[in-house]
Enzyme design. Sequence first.
Site, PDB file in Angstrom:
ATOM      1  N   GLY A 190       0.827  -1.206   0.000  1.00 39.90           N
ATOM      2  CA  GLY A 190       0.000   0.000   0.000  1.00 39.90           C
ATOM      3  C   GLY A 190       0.856   1.248   0.000  1.00 39.90           C
ATOM      4  O   GLY A 190       1.582   1.499   0.965  1.00 39.90           O
ATOM      5  N   ARG A 282      -7.840   1.598   6.596  1.00 43.80           N
ATOM      6  CA  ARG A 282      -8.298   1.324   7.951  1.00 43.80           C
ATOM      7  C   ARG A 282      -9.799   1.044   7.968  1.00 43.80           C
ATOM      8  O   ARG A 282     -10.517   1.472   7.079  1.00 43.80           O
ATOM      9  CB  ARG A 282      -7.969   2.523   8.861  1.00 43.80           C
ATOM     10  CG  ARG A 282      -6.465   2.755   8.949  1.00 43.80           C
ATOM     11  CD  ARG A 282      -6.114   3.923   9.834  1.00 43.80           C
ATOM     12  NE  ARG A 282      -6.489   3.773  11.225  1.00 43.80           N
ATOM     13  CZ  ARG A 282      -5.815   3.057  12.131  1.00 43.80           C
ATOM     14  NH1 ARG A 282      -4.714   2.411  11.784  1.00 43.80           N
ATOM     15  NH2 ARG A 282      -6.234   2.987  13.386  1.00 43.80           N
ATOM     16  N   ALA A 330      -7.401  13.365  11.697  1.00 46.69           N
ATOM     17  CA  ALA A 330      -7.608  13.848  13.066  1.00 46.69           C
ATOM     18  C   ALA A 330      -8.352  15.182  13.075  1.00 46.69           C
ATOM     19  O   ALA A 330      -9.260  15.387  13.888  1.00 46.69           O
ATOM     20  CB  ALA A 330      -6.257  13.987  13.754  1.00 46.69           C
ATOM     21  N   HIS A 454       9.111  38.523   2.683  1.00 48.01           N
ATOM     22  CA  HIS A 454      10.248  38.098   1.875  1.00 48.01           C
ATOM     23  C   HIS A 454      11.473  37.956   2.764  1.00 48.01           C
ATOM     24  O   HIS A 454      11.715  38.827   3.590  1.00 48.01           O
ATOM     25  CB  HIS A 454      10.549  39.125   0.782  1.00 48.01           C
ATOM     26  CG  HIS A 454      11.770  38.767  -0.017  1.00 48.01           C
ATOM     27  ND1 HIS A 454      11.761  37.777  -0.975  1.00 48.01           N
ATOM     28  CD2 HIS A 454      13.038  39.231   0.042  1.00 48.01           C
ATOM     29  CE1 HIS A 454      12.975  37.661  -1.487  1.00 48.01           C
ATOM     30  NE2 HIS A 454      13.768  38.524  -0.888  1.00 48.01           N
TER      31      HIS A 454
HETATM   32  P1  FAD Z   1      -9.161   7.425  17.344  1.00 49.68           P
HETATM   33  O1  FAD Z   1      -8.041   8.379  17.368  1.00 49.68           O
HETATM   34  O2  FAD Z   1      -8.902   6.082  16.780  1.00 49.68           O
HETATM   35  O3  FAD Z   1      -9.641   7.283  18.850  1.00 49.68           O
HETATM   36  C1  FAD Z   1     -10.598   6.365  19.246  1.00 49.68           C
HETATM   37  C2  FAD Z   1     -10.395   6.066  20.718  1.00 49.68           C
HETATM   38  O4  FAD Z   1     -11.509   5.369  21.191  1.00 49.68           O
HETATM   39  C3  FAD Z   1      -9.200   5.166  20.999  1.00 49.68           C
HETATM   40  O5  FAD Z   1      -8.459   5.682  22.076  1.00 49.68           O
HETATM   41  C4  FAD Z   1      -9.827   3.825  21.377  1.00 49.68           C
HETATM   42  O6  FAD Z   1      -9.051   3.098  22.305  1.00 49.68           O
HETATM   43  C5  FAD Z   1     -11.094   4.315  22.020  1.00 49.68           C
HETATM   44  N1  FAD Z   1     -12.193   3.326  22.031  1.00 49.68           N
HETATM   45  C6  FAD Z   1     -12.652   2.573  21.010  1.00 49.68           C
HETATM   46  N2  FAD Z   1     -13.723   1.858  21.399  1.00 49.68           N
HETATM   47  C7  FAD Z   1     -13.933   2.171  22.688  1.00 49.68           C
HETATM   48  C8  FAD Z   1     -14.909   1.776  23.636  1.00 49.68           C
HETATM   49  N3  FAD Z   1     -15.892   0.930  23.335  1.00 49.68           N
HETATM   50  N4  FAD Z   1     -14.812   2.281  24.887  1.00 49.68           N
HETATM   51  C9  FAD Z   1     -13.825   3.165  25.224  1.00 49.68           C
HETATM   52  N5  FAD Z   1     -12.890   3.583  24.353  1.00 49.68           N
HETATM   53  C10 FAD Z   1     -12.965   3.092  23.108  1.00 49.68           C
HETATM   54  N6  FAD Z   1      -4.456  12.056  10.706  1.00 49.68           N
HETATM   55  C11 FAD Z   1      -4.096  13.344  10.507  1.00 49.68           C
HETATM   56  O7  FAD Z   1      -4.966  14.206  10.416  1.00 49.68           O
HETATM   57  N7  FAD Z   1      -2.774  13.698  10.412  1.00 49.68           N
HETATM   58  C12 FAD Z   1      -1.779  12.787  10.504  1.00 49.68           C
HETATM   59  O8  FAD Z   1      -0.610  13.142  10.408  1.00 49.68           O
HETATM   60  C13 FAD Z   1      -2.131  11.436  10.698  1.00 49.68           C
HETATM   61  N8  FAD Z   1      -1.177  10.503  10.803  1.00 49.68           N
HETATM   62  C14 FAD Z   1      -1.534   9.201  11.010  1.00 49.68           C
HETATM   63  C15 FAD Z   1      -0.529   8.248  11.075  1.00 49.68           C
HETATM   64  C16 FAD Z   1      -0.856   6.921  11.261  1.00 49.68           C
HETATM   65  C17 FAD Z   1       0.248   5.895  11.331  1.00 49.68           C
HETATM   66  C18 FAD Z   1      -2.222   6.555  11.430  1.00 49.68           C
HETATM   67  C19 FAD Z   1      -2.598   5.125  11.683  1.00 49.68           C
HETATM   68  C20 FAD Z   1      -3.229   7.497  11.369  1.00 49.68           C
HETATM   69  C21 FAD Z   1      -2.898   8.831  11.147  1.00 49.68           C
HETATM   70  N9  FAD Z   1      -3.865   9.815  11.042  1.00 49.68           N
HETATM   71  C22 FAD Z   1      -3.504  11.110  10.814  1.00 49.68           C
HETATM   72  C23 FAD Z   1      -5.302   9.498  11.174  1.00 49.68           C
HETATM   73  C24 FAD Z   1      -5.790   9.849  12.597  1.00 49.68           C
HETATM   74  O9  FAD Z   1      -5.007   9.151  13.537  1.00 49.68           O
HETATM   75  C25 FAD Z   1      -7.247   9.496  12.750  1.00 49.68           C
HETATM   76  O10 FAD Z   1      -8.006  10.083  11.718  1.00 49.68           O
HETATM   77  C26 FAD Z   1      -7.779   9.994  14.096  1.00 49.68           C
HETATM   78  O11 FAD Z   1      -7.059   9.432  15.156  1.00 49.68           O
HETATM   79  C27 FAD Z   1      -9.262   9.678  14.240  1.00 49.68           C
HETATM   80  O12 FAD Z   1      -9.703  10.154  15.470  1.00 49.68           O
HETATM   81  P2  FAD Z   1     -10.919   9.464  16.231  1.00 49.68           P
HETATM   82  O13 FAD Z   1     -11.123  10.247  17.474  1.00 49.68           O
HETATM   83  O14 FAD Z   1     -12.047   9.304  15.311  1.00 49.68           O
HETATM   84  O15 FAD Z   1     -10.429   7.990  16.582  1.00 49.68           O
HETATM   85  P1  NAI Z   2      -4.543   4.758   2.359  1.00 49.78           P
HETATM   86  O1  NAI Z   2      -5.965   4.622   2.003  1.00 49.78           O
HETATM   87  O2  NAI Z   2      -3.946   6.097   2.432  1.00 49.78           O
HETATM   88  O3  NAI Z   2      -3.651   3.907   1.346  1.00 49.78           O
HETATM   89  C1  NAI Z   2      -3.865   2.547   1.150  1.00 49.78           C
HETATM   90  C2  NAI Z   2      -3.198   2.137  -0.151  1.00 49.78           C
HETATM   91  O4  NAI Z   2      -3.155   0.737  -0.199  1.00 49.78           O
HETATM   92  C3  NAI Z   2      -3.959   2.623  -1.373  1.00 49.78           C
HETATM   93  O5  NAI Z   2      -3.065   3.227  -2.268  1.00 49.78           O
HETATM   94  C4  NAI Z   2      -4.573   1.346  -1.939  1.00 49.78           C
HETATM   95  O6  NAI Z   2      -4.719   1.369  -3.330  1.00 49.78           O
HETATM   96  C5  NAI Z   2      -3.546   0.314  -1.501  1.00 49.78           C
HETATM   97  N1  NAI Z   2      -4.074  -1.039  -1.362  1.00 49.78           N
HETATM   98  C6  NAI Z   2      -5.242  -1.420  -0.797  1.00 49.78           C
HETATM   99  N2  NAI Z   2      -5.357  -2.766  -0.816  1.00 49.78           N
HETATM  100  C7  NAI Z   2      -4.227  -3.243  -1.394  1.00 49.78           C
HETATM  101  C8  NAI Z   2      -3.742  -4.547  -1.685  1.00 49.78           C
HETATM  102  N3  NAI Z   2      -4.435  -5.639  -1.352  1.00 49.78           N
HETATM  103  N4  NAI Z   2      -2.548  -4.649  -2.285  1.00 49.78           N
HETATM  104  C9  NAI Z   2      -1.816  -3.559  -2.605  1.00 49.78           C
HETATM  105  N5  NAI Z   2      -2.227  -2.306  -2.357  1.00 49.78           N
HETATM  106  C10 NAI Z   2      -3.406  -2.139  -1.749  1.00 49.78           C
HETATM  107  O7  NAI Z   2      -4.406   3.967   3.741  1.00 49.78           O
HETATM  108  P2  NAI Z   2      -3.233   3.919   4.809  1.00 49.78           P
HETATM  109  O8  NAI Z   2      -1.951   4.380   4.232  1.00 49.78           O
HETATM  110  O9  NAI Z   2      -3.325   2.570   5.430  1.00 49.78           O
HETATM  111  O10 NAI Z   2      -3.694   4.992   5.855  1.00 49.78           O
HETATM  112  C11 NAI Z   2      -4.989   4.912   6.437  1.00 49.78           C
HETATM  113  C12 NAI Z   2      -5.532   6.262   6.668  1.00 49.78           C
HETATM  114  O11 NAI Z   2      -4.925   6.858   7.812  1.00 49.78           O
HETATM  115  C13 NAI Z   2      -5.276   7.275   5.551  1.00 49.78           C
HETATM  116  O12 NAI Z   2      -6.184   7.138   4.501  1.00 49.78           O
HETATM  117  C14 NAI Z   2      -5.486   8.557   6.274  1.00 49.78           C
HETATM  118  O13 NAI Z   2      -6.866   8.809   6.379  1.00 49.78           O
HETATM  119  C15 NAI Z   2      -4.914   8.262   7.641  1.00 49.78           C
HETATM  120  N6  NAI Z   2      -3.530   8.756   7.719  1.00 49.78           N
HETATM  121  C16 NAI Z   2      -3.319  10.093   7.575  1.00 49.78           C
HETATM  122  C17 NAI Z   2      -2.048  10.609   7.611  1.00 49.78           C
HETATM  123  C18 NAI Z   2      -1.851  12.066   7.390  1.00 49.78           C
HETATM  124  O14 NAI Z   2      -2.826  12.796   7.426  1.00 49.78           O
HETATM  125  N7  NAI Z   2      -0.618  12.528   7.168  1.00 49.78           N
HETATM  126  C19 NAI Z   2      -0.872   9.751   7.842  1.00 49.78           C
HETATM  127  C20 NAI Z   2      -1.217   8.363   7.918  1.00 49.78           C
HETATM  128  C21 NAI Z   2      -2.496   7.903   7.881  1.00 49.78           C
END
Ligand code: FAD
Ligand code: NAI
Length: 475
Positions: A190, A282, A330, A454
């Site tokens: 991915g 996800r 987020a 600038h």
């Molecule tokens: P979450 O942050 O997933 O929070 C949900 C919370 O609910 C968790 O703490 C969980 O434990 C809790 N929970 C779940 N079920 C229950 C329950 N039944 N009872 C009590 N607690 C519960 N987004 C950005 O905008 N910028 C970024 O740079 C970025 N980088 C990312 C990097 C990675 C590696 C990943 C995986 C994601 C990234 N994201 C980024 C996406 C971002 O993390 C999510 O969009 C964001 O966290 C979503 O917020 P949320 O509050 O919906 O859920």
């Molecule tokens: P993503 O949706 O960004 O990318 C997934 C990629 O995997 C796509 O290009 C898709 O075509 C490919 N893919 C799907 N199934 C596949 C398969 N079977 N074989 C090969 N390729 C395949 O998802 P990702 O990177 O897992 O991140 C999840 C989400 O978390 C993002 O969409 C974003 O919403 C959030 N996130 C945001 C960040 C930020 O804002 N900087 C940083 C990291 C995550």
Amino acid sequence: MSQAFDVVVIGGGPGGYIAAIRAAQLGYKVACIDEWKNAAGGPAPGGTCTNVGCIPSKALLQSSEHFDHANHHFADHGISATNVKIDVTKMLARKDAVVKQNNDGILYLFKKNKITFFHGRGSFVKAVEAGYEIQVTGANEELLTGQQVIVATGSNARALPGVPFDEETVLSNDGALRVGAVPKKLVLIGSGVIGLEMGSVWRRLGSDVTILEGLPTFLGAVDQQIAKEAKKAFDKQGLKIELGVKVGEVKTSKKGVSVAYTNAKGEDQSIDADKLIVSIGRVPNTIGLNAEAVGLKLDERGAIVVDDECRTSLKGVWAVGDVVRGPMLAHKAEEEGVAVAERIAGQHGHVNFNTVPWVIYTSPEIAWVGRTEQQLKADGVAYKAGTFPFLANGRARALGDTTGMVKFLADATTDEILGVHIVGPMASELIAEAVVAMEFKASAEDIARICHAHPSLSEATKEAALAVDKRTLNF
Ligand code: FAD
Ligand code: NAI
């Protein structure tokens, strides 16, 4: 006896904890339940974003960028740095400390706003006259009643069918942020946001990184002129990205992992690596919520069904963030959390999905807001485009990073800005100006006529706005 609250928030990620704060600001008695545990088993609010997402990934991107600069760019400045080494244990400890600062910050905010925090899992029990009963299980065992309930339970990494995450060899985002030593060979499946960010971290630290992507187009959702520029930069860095592959069998052994795949030409291939990161999107998380007990409607993806204003199928139950439709970001979760708290208070909370910015924190950074050129074409909108390369920007030259460009797309008739796309240094910060401009329905000429400091990278934004009318000054 249950403890009664005006608002119970289930989930303490950016959607949940921000909703809780806004509801408390509006005068409500608020509870927030979150089950995330730190290494010692204690509370770690902040969700995916704080614990295994936005924050730790940016900490590692920063550390690895310093390493990369010391190895490859210091010499240009006359600074010699020989025998540069990375202490991965220390780098991970710094990342953990950054995460903890954020967890503690949220616990402090709960106290400051008089929000009652429960560490445990929240599950629906039943609807009652006063709202809904919510059972908390875990460190705190309590029965709560919430007149209004906001569900913000986030999302989990999607696994490849039949290939569960073991977080040792086959890693989700969680394991990918805890790799204890630089893997010699790393494969990612991915090439989306996580694939590119985590691939960049480990490549900079010395891994031989290959990313296998299923789609034939690189970053299909990104403006293709910007995506092509980014791909050129990644190719130059040695990040190997294979597009249009079909992943086959994944075999793990004591030595690592072997991934079979068919490449874009239809040839059978196989690649061995020490670690595999699966970053293929996800899935919304409702595990343990007991949604069925109250009849909370989910869609076929497992997301909670909501209307445009985050109302679920149940009166008084709202849902925000990754667990509902829309981009999994987020800041989108936070905006929805604020808007829902305000709607509960009878106000007109609003989220403008057209101006939600996206950022990919690679080097160069990629950031955008609004529609891409390919979307405008598909929508049949007449537009004008203007681009300005960082190569012609004085600050970018001084920084030593002239990769990329700023691109403006404006309506052909009204000049209203329809999209801004950036690949290059500090794109994550530069995009804010474009978001403000689009929120205020600015024209490209508005930005072109505003005085920008600038030398600054933001001058490239002004120049790209000028380019819409074919009147750049420095190019
Ligand atoms: P979450 O942050 O997933 O929070 C949900 C919370 O609910 C968790 O703490 C969980 O434990 C809790 N929970 C779940 N079920 C229950 C329950 N039944 N009872 C009590 N607690 C519960 N987004 C950005 O905008 N910028 C970024 O740079 C970025 N980088 C990312 C990097 C990675 C590696 C990943 C995986 C994601 C990234 N994201 C980024 C996406 C971002 O993390 C999510 O969009 C964001 O966290 C979503 O917020 P949320 O509050 O919906 O859920
Ligand atoms: P993503 O949706 O960004 O990318 C997934 C990629 O995997 C796509 O290009 C898709 O075509 C490919 N893919 C799907 N199934 C596949 C398969 N079977 N074989 C090969 N390729 C395949 O998802 P990702 O990177 O897992 O991140 C999840 C989400 O978390 C993002 O969409 C974003 O919403 C959030 N996130 C945001 C960040 C930020 O804002 N900087 C940083 C990291 C995550």
